[in-house]
Design a protein around this motif. Structure first.
Motif, PDB file in Angstrom:
ATOM      1  N   THR A 216      -1.353   0.543   9.849  1.00 52.93           N
ATOM      2  CA  THR A 216      -1.928  -0.465   8.966  1.00 52.93           C
ATOM      3  C   THR A 216      -1.993   0.011   7.610  1.00 52.93           C
TER       4      THR A 216
ATOM      5  N   VAL B   9       9.654  -7.957   2.639  1.00 54.28           N
ATOM      6  CA  VAL B   9       9.093  -8.510   3.777  1.00 54.28           C
ATOM      7  C   VAL B   9       9.845  -9.626   4.390  1.00 54.28           C
TER       8      VAL B   9
ATOM      9  N   GLY C 152      -1.774  -0.970   2.200  1.00 55.49           N
ATOM     10  CA  GLY C 152      -1.971  -1.859   3.068  1.00 55.49           C
ATOM     11  C   GLY C 152      -0.262  -2.363   3.721  1.00 55.49           C
ATOM     12  N   MET C 153      -0.103  -2.451   4.832  1.00 58.14           N
ATOM     13  CA  MET C 153       1.036  -2.808   5.393  1.00 58.14           C
ATOM     14  C   MET C 153       0.984  -4.275   6.233  1.00 58.14           C
ATOM     15  N   VAL C 154       1.993  -4.921   6.009  1.00 55.44           N
ATOM     16  CA  VAL C 154       1.781  -6.288   6.748  1.00 55.44           C
ATOM     17  C   VAL C 154       3.073  -6.517   7.799  1.00 55.44           C
ATOM     18  N   LEU C 155       2.974  -7.257   8.890  1.00 51.73           N
ATOM     19  CA  LEU C 155       4.017  -7.452   9.874  1.00 51.73           C
ATOM     20  C   LEU C 155       5.319  -7.608   9.088  1.00 51.73           C
TER      21      LEU C 155
END
Lengths: 289, 205
Positions: free
Chosen positions: A254, A263, A231-234
């Motif tokens: 996503t 991040v 999973g990837m975050v903003l």
């Protein structure tokens, strides 16, 4: 002309409809999307008397021109630009009344990249999963504007603000992105981590709503082979095989299979949306709060 | 189970296998449903589950590190059946990788019960697991610039169905007319993590 709609006369390089996006659906492969410069989108809504999250137009580099079919109050913020109504200059960053049938022209960005056009009542296209945002990665929401498109407008709900001009941050001359390392910083050599946090990068011209691409020292991996998709975050800084960091913006995938070295803090991303190609970028490590 | 902080308010929980990831995902969904976990996004993937939009990630990280993972819940949900024709252009290549005749590819694939391990790539695209690992296949050396919507394809341990036309490097073994994503439908996605899936050959294929 009393119908609440606007006709697109000049769509510009890339003009999309944006609101707060559609978070909460990443497990279905749906990006969050939404305005890249959230504070600017919030500001234009406040100026024209819309609730936060009302759909606005987001332009890219060269603005757009629209002709409302009913009288509306508009405001333009974000990238600084010349705004005219039927050819006459009107204030930027303040509410302006546009009569039915008049031509509102949002000119090319003089500084910054993305201008936001708020209109009283907002863009009232049909929401998809609770959002009217155009999502360029997966094609959800309305298509990017094209010349001749007609968009419905909602009913105004509040009075517009009484201000002559609203203060706004200038676009960055140097983009400083505060990052926390990980979750896959251990996939990189110590030299790569040092380079990432100390060497200058530049905003590449090939960025888009999916990611801010950078040019600079290639980051060498300590581990090779494939990372299983995760999973990837903003704000994730993903490092593809070419070694150049990509900062994930609102339309990011996503899940992804390249390691995320760090991040970026969400508060620093609106400036990233306004950084023109060539802007120097510094990644600065901060502790987790 | 290893818990990695991601930015300010997210955690990436890493486990040893895809099955463990599915069990952890089910457990986290259960906790959120009963109100003991507050997370905006819970995103399962191949060997991880991402938790995003957490109130106190550090506390949850400590708690998860100490916790034993409960076994996967029993499979009680209904099975989604996807009718298809085994007529893909890569059927012969897949048969060669598997070392079986082409007809056997269809038989083996249609006899397998799949489960959506995770989604991504496009809304409605599920990564389906279930085939034994001896049937893993590589991606195509050169991706196609356009794979038609409804293509049923294999790559690595996964089977997937392209919800819309897009570029792609998976091995195409068949075609379905089923609609995977329709935002006018509730739910919009036919497949979500945990969904059980069977492929049903259409007559004549």
């Amino acid at each position: 002309m009393t119908d609440r709609a606007l006709a697109v006369v000049r769509a510009g390089a890339l003009t999309t409809v944006q609101d707060l996006g559609r978070p909460g659906h990443a497990h279905l492969g749906v990006p969050r999307s939404g305005a890249l410069d959230g504070p600017a989108a919030d500001l234009v809504n406040r100026l024209v008397g819309n609730p936060r999250g009302t759909a606005v137009l987001e332009t890219t580099l060269n603005g757009c021109a629209v002709r409302p079919r009913s009288t509306v109050v508009i405001a333009v913020a974000g990238a600084h630009c010349r705004v005219t109504v039927d050819g006459r200059p009107v204030p930027w960053g303040a509410p302006v009344r546009v009569p039915a049938g008049a031509l509102l022209d949002v000119g090319p960005a003089l500084s910054g990249v993305r201008a936001y056009v708020g209109l009283s009542g907002g863009i009232a296209v049909e929401p998809v999963l609770g959002s009217r945002s155009t999502d360029l990665l997966s094609g959800l929401g309305p298509a990017p504007l094209t010349d001749g498109t007609v968009l419905p407008l909602g009913r105004p709900t509040g009075a517009h603000a009484r201000v002559d001009v609203a203060p706004q941050p200038a676009p960055p001359s140097e983009l400083v992105l505060r990052v926390t390392l990980g979750p896959r910083d251990d996939w990189f050599t110590p030299e790569a981590i040092r380079a990432f946090l100390s060497r200058p990068y530049r905003v590449s011209a090939s960025g888009n709503r999916i990611g801010l691409r950078t040019e600079g020292p290639a980051l060498e991996r300590a581990r090779h082979g494939e990372l299983p998709s995760e999973g990837m975050v903003l704000g994730a800084v993903q490092v593809p095989p070419d070694g150049r960091p990509v900062v994930f913006l609102a339309d990011h995938p996503t899940t992804g299979g390249y390691p995320v070295i760090a991040v970026v803090r969400a508060a620093d991303l609106p400036a990233a949306a306004q950084a023109v190609p060539g802007t120097p970028v510094r990644f600065v490590a901060v502790r987790r709060r | 189970m290893k818990v990695r902080p991601v930015g300010e308010d997210a955690l990436l929980v890493e486990v040893a296998s895809g099955d463990e990831a599915q069990a952890l995902h089910a457990e986290l969904l259960r906790r959120r449903a009963e109100g003991s976990l507050s997370a905006r996004e819970i995103v399962p993937a191949a060997r991880t589950v991402l938790l995003d939009g957490l109130d106190s990630p550090a506390r949850l990280a400590a708690e998860l590190t100490a916790a034993d993972l409960p076994p996967a819940p029993p499979r009680t949900r209904e099975v989604v059946e996807i009718p298809l024709r085994y007529d893909g252009p890569d059927l012969a290549d897949v048969a060669a990788y598997w070392g079986v005749p082409e007809r056997e590819v269809a038989r083996i694939h249609a006899e397998t019960e799949f489960r959506v391990a995770f989604c991504g790539f496009a809304p409605g695209f599920g990564y389906l697991t279930g085939l034994p690992s001896r049937y893993d296949v590589p991606r195509r050396a050169t991706p196609r610039t356009a794979v038609p919507a409804g293509s049923v394809a294999l790559a690595g341990p996964y089977t997937g169905v392209y919800p819309r036309s897009s570029p792609g490097g998976w091995q195409l073994i068949g075609t379905t007319d089923i609609v995977l994503w329709d935002h006018a439908r509730v739910p919009a996605a036919l497949l979500s993590p945990g969904t059980r899936v069977r492929f049903v050959p259409e007559a004549g294929s």
